[in-house]
Design an enzyme around this catalytic site. Structure first.
Site, PDB file in Angstrom:
ATOM      1  N   LYS A 178       0.824  -1.214   0.000  1.00 13.69           N
ATOM      2  CA  LYS A 178       0.000   0.000   0.000  1.00 13.69           C
ATOM      3  C   LYS A 178       0.858   1.264   0.000  1.00 13.69           C
ATOM      4  O   LYS A 178       0.414   2.308  -0.464  1.00 13.69           O
ATOM      5  CB  LYS A 178      -0.961  -0.023   1.178  1.00 13.69           C
ATOM      6  CG  LYS A 178      -2.021  -1.107   0.998  1.00 13.69           C
ATOM      7  CD  LYS A 178      -3.047  -1.114   2.086  1.00 13.69           C
ATOM      8  CE  LYS A 178      -4.175  -2.076   1.768  1.00 13.69           C
ATOM      9  NZ  LYS A 178      -3.789  -3.493   1.893  1.00 13.69           N
TER      10      LYS A 178
HETATM   11  C1  LIG Z   1      -4.409  -4.562   1.210  1.00 20.42           C
HETATM   12  C2  LIG Z   1      -3.615  -5.803   1.038  1.00 20.42           C
HETATM   13  C3  LIG Z   1      -3.981  -6.801   0.092  1.00 20.42           C
HETATM   14  C4  LIG Z   1      -5.240  -6.707  -0.743  1.00 20.42           C
HETATM   15  O1  LIG Z   1      -5.176  -5.727  -1.732  1.00 20.42           O
HETATM   16  P1  LIG Z   1      -6.514  -5.203  -2.450  1.00 20.42           P
HETATM   17  O2  LIG Z   1      -6.100  -4.069  -3.289  1.00 20.42           O
HETATM   18  O3  LIG Z   1      -7.437  -4.805  -1.326  1.00 20.42           O
HETATM   19  O4  LIG Z   1      -7.076  -6.342  -3.233  1.00 20.42           O
HETATM   20  C5  LIG Z   1      -3.152  -7.895  -0.054  1.00 20.42           C
HETATM   21  N1  LIG Z   1      -2.036  -8.048   0.707  1.00 20.42           N
HETATM   22  C6  LIG Z   1      -1.668  -7.129   1.621  1.00 20.42           C
HETATM   23  C7  LIG Z   1      -0.449  -7.367   2.423  1.00 20.42           C
HETATM   24  C8  LIG Z   1      -2.434  -5.973   1.825  1.00 20.42           C
HETATM   25  O5  LIG Z   1      -2.053  -5.067   2.738  1.00 20.42           O
END
Ligand SMILES: *Cc1c(COP(=O)(O)O)cnc(C)c1O
Length: 464
Positions: free
Chosen positions: A111
């Site tokens: 993120k």
């Molecule tokens: C948020 C997250 C996901 C999922 O991603 P999306 O965009 O919500 O599908 C997968 N792995 C980790 C470690 C995350 O923080």
């Protein structure tokens, strides 16, 4: 570039409008009016560029004049804090499988790659307009930490993040509560993650409060986040020979934001062979791709908590495309979902979706097993979210000519217990976080009451 809503009723807006609004006023999500194209020559010219320069070329066509002029230095600043000089290094695991490490940012999850960009874009737009926002958000762990890391110290916003008291991991809590900047405000709520989310929603639905506080959000439906993620799909594919070679991606999925960014790269002209939607036990998207029915069920806690989601908000953007960009059709599906708790799409639309997407699921035992296997075979330590993607890559049965890139979405040290169970050793935090456990924490415990939380936001916000 203009942006239209997936529900078809809101007026089109420019890039900055979509950036600042998040959700469109008709309840839909903004998508670009047309897909900018990267021709074969454009893609070939990206090979070997530093990541910030490559991302600049991918992102520029989505932006307006003012944003484009500032984009290069903004991306340099966003990625300067990453612990790896390649920003998103690609590692070969076996003959046909690569790991795209997206966890070298300040909070150790993918993120950061988009939020470090979004925070700066919001700050630039607000500063230019002489405006301030109060960002409020609920987190089960990763998003709050990444949002705080992206917005700390910015003069244009205050950030209030609610997390469920005692229900996020120590590392996740400390990543939020040890940030000392005056514009960061943490609430440990006496309740669950759902309670936190309900309170945030209630604050946005309280129009006089929302307007007085100038509430804003940095959640994953913001177009700028999706756009920033499309860049690493392009980076990985050109490193592996695109445009001359098709590449598949295995994507650990919760809210469908990350894998939808892969779809965006595909629509821009990247030769994507397949997008593998890797879920855990919370498999609503895998079930959709099997049956054409979208039916949220209760959320089951798993070892990959950032994917413990049953309402995949960004999925609406794919539905919009599957229905020929007919906003009324999307609106009808969402109304049916609200009324009946489900909807289904027709056979032809499901066939279209399956031409590119395939779903898989993996339970906790499977995650531990996959982490152990990868460790024994390659010496690499992966986290439980990444394990879901590796499993998807192995299960996909793709032709040998198609390289598979598995997205590594979190650093293994973020989920040490699950990793230790699989490998026998607890992964260490990277050097910049090694003293996390001894840094002073700062947060406010609040009861699960709207009035108390609103009073806290009012006291925290400088925008009045
Ligand atoms: C948020 C997250 C996901 C999922 O991603 P999306 O965009 O919500 O599908 C997968 N792995 C980790 C470690 C995350 O923080």
């Amino acid at each position: 570039m203009r942006y239209v809503s997936t529900r078809g009723k809101a007026a089109a807006v420019g890039f900055e409008g979509a950036l600042l609004a998040g959700l469109a006023p008709d309840g839909g999500l903004y998508v670009p009016e047309t897909w900018p194209r990267l021709a074969g020559d454009d893609l070939a010219a990206l090979a070997g560029l530093p990541y910030a320069r490559l991302a600049e070329r991918v992102l520029a066509p989505f932006m307006d004049e003012a944003g484009r002029a500032a984009l290069g230095p903004l991306l340099d600043a966003a990625y300067a804090g990453f612990a790896h000089p390649a920003v998103v290094p690609l590692k070969q695991l076996d003959a046909g499988l690569w790991l795209l490490e997206l966890f070298h940012g300040p909070t150790l999850a993918f993120k950061d790659v988009a939020l470090q960009v979004l925070g700066r874009m919001l700050d630039a737009a607000l500063t230019r307009r002489g405006e301030r926002l109060t960002i409020v958000g609920a987190t089960s762990g990763d998003t709050g930490a990444a949002a705080i890391a992206a917005c700390r110290g910015l003069a244009s916003m205050d950030v209030v993040i609610l997390h469920p008291k005692g229900r996020v991991s120590d590392v996740q809590r400390r990543q939020m509560t040890t940030v000392a900047d005056a514009n960061i405000h943490n609430v440990a709520l006496e309740g669950s993650f759902d309670d936190c989310q309900a309170l945030v929603k209630a604050m946005f639905n309280d129009a006089p409060f929302r307007d007085a506080m100038r509430l804003g959000a940095v959640n994953s439906i913001n177009w700028a986040r999706v756009m920033a993620q499309a860049a690493y799909y392009v980076a990985a594919a050109v490193a592996l020979g695109s445009p001359h070679r098709r590449v598949a991606f295995a994507v650990p999925t919760g809210n469908f934001g990350d894998v939808y960014a892969g779809y965006v790269a595909h629509r821009m002209g990247l030769p994507v062979a397949r997008l593998l939607v890797a879920t855990n036990t919370n498999d609503i998207l895998a079930r959709f791709l099997e049956t054409g029915e979208y039916r949220p069920a209760g959320v089951t806690p798993t070892l990959s908590p950032s994917m413990d989601i049953q309402v995949a908000s960004n999925f609406e953007r794919l539905l919009f495309e599957l229905h020929g960009r007919d906003g009324a059709a999307v609106e009808a599906l969402m109304t049916e979902l609200a009324r009946k708790g489900r909807f289904a799409v027709g056979a032809d639309r499901l066939t279209d979706a399956r031409a590119l997407f395939a779903g898989t699921r993996l339970d906790d035992a499977g995650m531990v097993d996959t982490i152990g296997r990868v460790f024994r075979a390659t010496g690499e330590t992966i986290d439980p979210h990444t394990a879901c993607g590796i499993h998807a890559a192995r299960a996909a049965g793709l032709s040998r000519e198609v390289p598979v890139v598995a997205l590594a979405t979190a650093h293994p040290a973020k989920f040490p217990q699950a990793v230790a169970r699989a490998t026998g050793r607890e992964p260490a935090l990277p050097a910049h976080l090694a003293d996390l456990a001894s840094r002073p924490e700062r947060y406010t415990v609040l009861p699960n009451e709207l009035g108390a939380v609103q009073a806290f936001v009012r006291a925290s916000a400088k925008a009045r």
